[in-house]
Design a protein around this motif. Structure first.
Motif, mmCIF file in Angstrom:
data_model
loop_
_atom_site.group_PDB
_atom_site.id
_atom_site.type_symbol
_atom_site.label_atom_id
_atom_site.label_comp_id
_atom_site.label_asym_id
_atom_site.label_seq_id
_atom_site.Cartn_x
_atom_site.Cartn_y
_atom_site.Cartn_z
ATOM 1 N N ALA A 247 0.831 -1.210 0.000
ATOM 2 C CA ALA A 247 0.000 0.000 0.000
ATOM 3 C C ALA A 247 0.866 1.260 0.000
ATOM 4 C CB ALA A 247 -0.932 -0.002 1.210
ATOM 5 N N ALA A 250 2.300 1.825 -3.429
ATOM 6 C CA ALA A 250 1.280 2.389 -4.329
ATOM 7 C C ALA A 250 1.111 3.884 -4.075
ATOM 8 C CB ALA A 250 -0.050 1.663 -4.137
ATOM 9 N N ARG A 251 1.125 4.284 -2.819
ATOM 10 C CA ARG A 251 1.037 5.703 -2.462
ATOM 11 C C ARG A 251 2.250 6.472 -3.014
ATOM 12 N NH1 ARG A 251 -1.905 7.441 2.165
ATOM 13 N NH2 ARG A 251 -3.431 5.948 2.895
ATOM 14 N N TYR A 353 -4.197 3.727 -1.339
ATOM 15 C CA TYR A 353 -4.005 2.485 -2.086
ATOM 16 C C TYR A 353 -5.314 2.206 -2.831
ATOM 17 C CZ TYR A 353 -3.260 -2.558 -2.755
ATOM 18 O OH TYR A 353 -3.109 -3.812 -3.288
#
Length: 369
Positions: A247, A250-251, A353
Motif C-alpha cells: 500500500a 502504491a502511495r 491504495y
C-alpha cells in the motif's frame, strides 16, 4: 453520465476470507477483549515491523495522547503546534494542561525549533510536536532544547507509521510517541492507536492505566481509564499489516505522478522527499498561491468538489482559532504567521491504495487547467 466521485482517502482493508479465519478462531476462544491472544500478537508484530522496543495498543489514537500525559505526570504548560488535528491540543486540555502554541517551520510545517525556547516559562513541563503529514520533526534539536530545560518530549506521530530516518524508526524519538490506526491512516485497525515507549516498566504502567489502573484482580494502582483494543480489531490489524508495504509503495507512485505533473504549475507547491528519510506517503498536500495560480485555495477546493474530486483543507482552520483556544496569548495570529499562511493555502489531494491511474490523471488535469 455523472463522473465517479474520488474521495480524499479510502481505507486499506484486509481480505475478508483471510480475516474470517481469524474471526472463527476468536469465536472458538470466546476471549474478545482484555489483552487477548491477537492483541498480544499484534503488539509483537508491530514492535518488529516498526522497529520499536515496546508498544501498547489502544482503542483509538486520541487516548494514547491523554494517557502519555497522565503516565508522565505532565502539568502546567506544554509547547505544541497549532497546525495539527484538534486531538493533539484537546489531549492537553483534557489533562488540565495549558497549550502554548509555537509557529511552524516554513519548509516542513512541523514545530519550528527556532521558536521553542522563547515560549518556555517556569511552568513549562513538556514539548508535544507533531510529525505533520508523516514528515519527521527535527528531533535532534528538539531533544537538545528539552535536555537543556529539563522537559519531556511526547511526539504525536499519528501520521508517521513506518517512517524512518537513516534506517531508525522516528517513533523512537523523545520520551514517548503515539500512533493513530484510524480508518483514514496508512495502516488502520478500523479505529485504533498505540503508544510507543522505551522500557518495560513504562509499558507496564501504561497497560495498567488503559485498564482502569488494575495491576491485579483486586489491586488498582492509579485512576486509569478503559481504552483497550479488542480482539476483532487486533486480528484485522494483523491481516492488514501483511499488505501495508504494498500500500505504501502504491502511495509513493501516486505522489511521484502528482509531483511530475504539478512541478511547473505556477502558484502550486508541495513537499518533497527528504534525504535519508523513508517516507510513508500518508498525505499529498499542495499549497496554492492565489496570485500566481489565478485562483484562491478555496476556489480550487470547491471547483474540485464540483467535479466530484474531494480534497481536504488539512489543517484548516488552525487549532489556535477554535473557541476553546483563541483567547490564549500564544494563539494570536501575529504569533503564528507561517502557520496562518499555510492553513489558508493547503489542500490535501486524494491519496490512497487503490487510487487508479485514471483517477490521478483526472485530478491532475483539473488542477493544471
Amino acid at each position: 453520465m455523472e463522473e465517479k466521485q474520488i474521495t480524499v482517502t479510502s481505507p486499506l482493508m484486509p481480505s475478508l476470507d483471510e480475516l474470517n479465519v481469524y474471526l472463527q478462531d476468536i469465536w472458538k476462544r470466546k476471549w474478545i477483549t482484555n489483552n487477548g491472544h491477537y492483541h498480544q500478537e499484534l503488539e509483537k508484530a508491530l514492535c518488529e515491523y516498526l522497529g520499536v522496543p515496546f508498544i501498547s495498543l489502544f482503542t483509538n489514537g486520541t487516548l494514547p495522547l491523554i494517557t502519555a500525559l497522565q503516565a508522565m505526570r505532565i502539568t502546567g504548560e506544554v509547547i505544541t503546534t497549532p497546525f495539527s488535528f484538534v486531538a493533539t491540543t484537546h489531549s492537553l486540555w483534557w489533562n488540565g494542561i495549558k497549550p502554548v502554541f509555537v509557529d511552524i517551520d516554513p519548509l516542513t510545517y512541523n514545530l519550528d525549533p527556532d521558536k521553542i525556547e522563547a515560549a518556555i516559562t517556569p511552568r513549562t513541563t513538556a514539548i508535544m510536536p507533531v510529525h505533520v503529514y508523516g514528515t519527521p520533526c527535527d528531533t535532534k534539536r528538539i531533544q537538545e532544547i528539552a535536555d537543556k530545560y529539563g522537559l519531556k518530549v511526547i511526539y504525536d506521530a499519528a501520521h508517521a507509521f513506518g517512517v524512518k530516518v537513516n534506517g531508525e524508526s522516528i517513533l523512537n524519538a523523545g520520551d514517548m510517541s503515539t500512533l493513530s490506526f484510524h480508518a483514514t491512516k496508512v495502516y488502520n485497525t478500523v479505529e485504533g492507536g498505540a503508544l510507543v515507549m522505551h522500557d518495560e516498566q513504562t509499558k507496564k504502567r501504561i497497560d495498567y492505566l488503559k485498564n482502569f489502573g488494575f495491576a491485579g484482580e483486586t489491586t488498582v494502582v492509579a485512576p486509569g481509564i478503559n481504552s483497550k483494543m479488542d480482539e476483532v480489531r487486533a486480528a484485522y490489524g494483523l491481516v492488514n499489516l501483511k499488505q501495508v508495504d504494498k500500500a505504501i509503495e502504491a502511495r509513493r507512485q501516486v505522489a511521484a505522478a502528482y509531483r511530475k505533473a504539478l512541478k511547473d504549475v505556477p502558484g502550486i507547491t508541495f513537499l518533497h522527499d527528504l534525504p535519508g528519510v523513508q517516507h510513508n506517503y500518508a498525505y499529498f498536500p499542495i499549497f496554492v498561491n492565489a496570485e500566481e495560480y489565478g485562483m484562491t485555495r478555496d476556489e480550487l477546493y470547491f471547483k474540485m468538489k464540483e467535479h466530484r474530486i474531494l480534497g481536504r483543507r488539512y489543517f484548516y482552520p488552525l487549532i489556535s482559532t477554535f473557541s476553546t483556544y483563541r483567547g490564549l496569548e500564544s494563539a494570536r495570529p501575529d504569533n503564528l504567521p507561517v502557520a496562518t499562511k499555510v492553513a489558508e493555502q493547503v489542500i490535501c489531494l486524494p491519496m490512497y491504495y487503490g487510487l487508479t491511474d485514471e483517477d490521478v490523471e483526472r485530478i491532475i488535469k483539473l488542477i493544471v487547467k
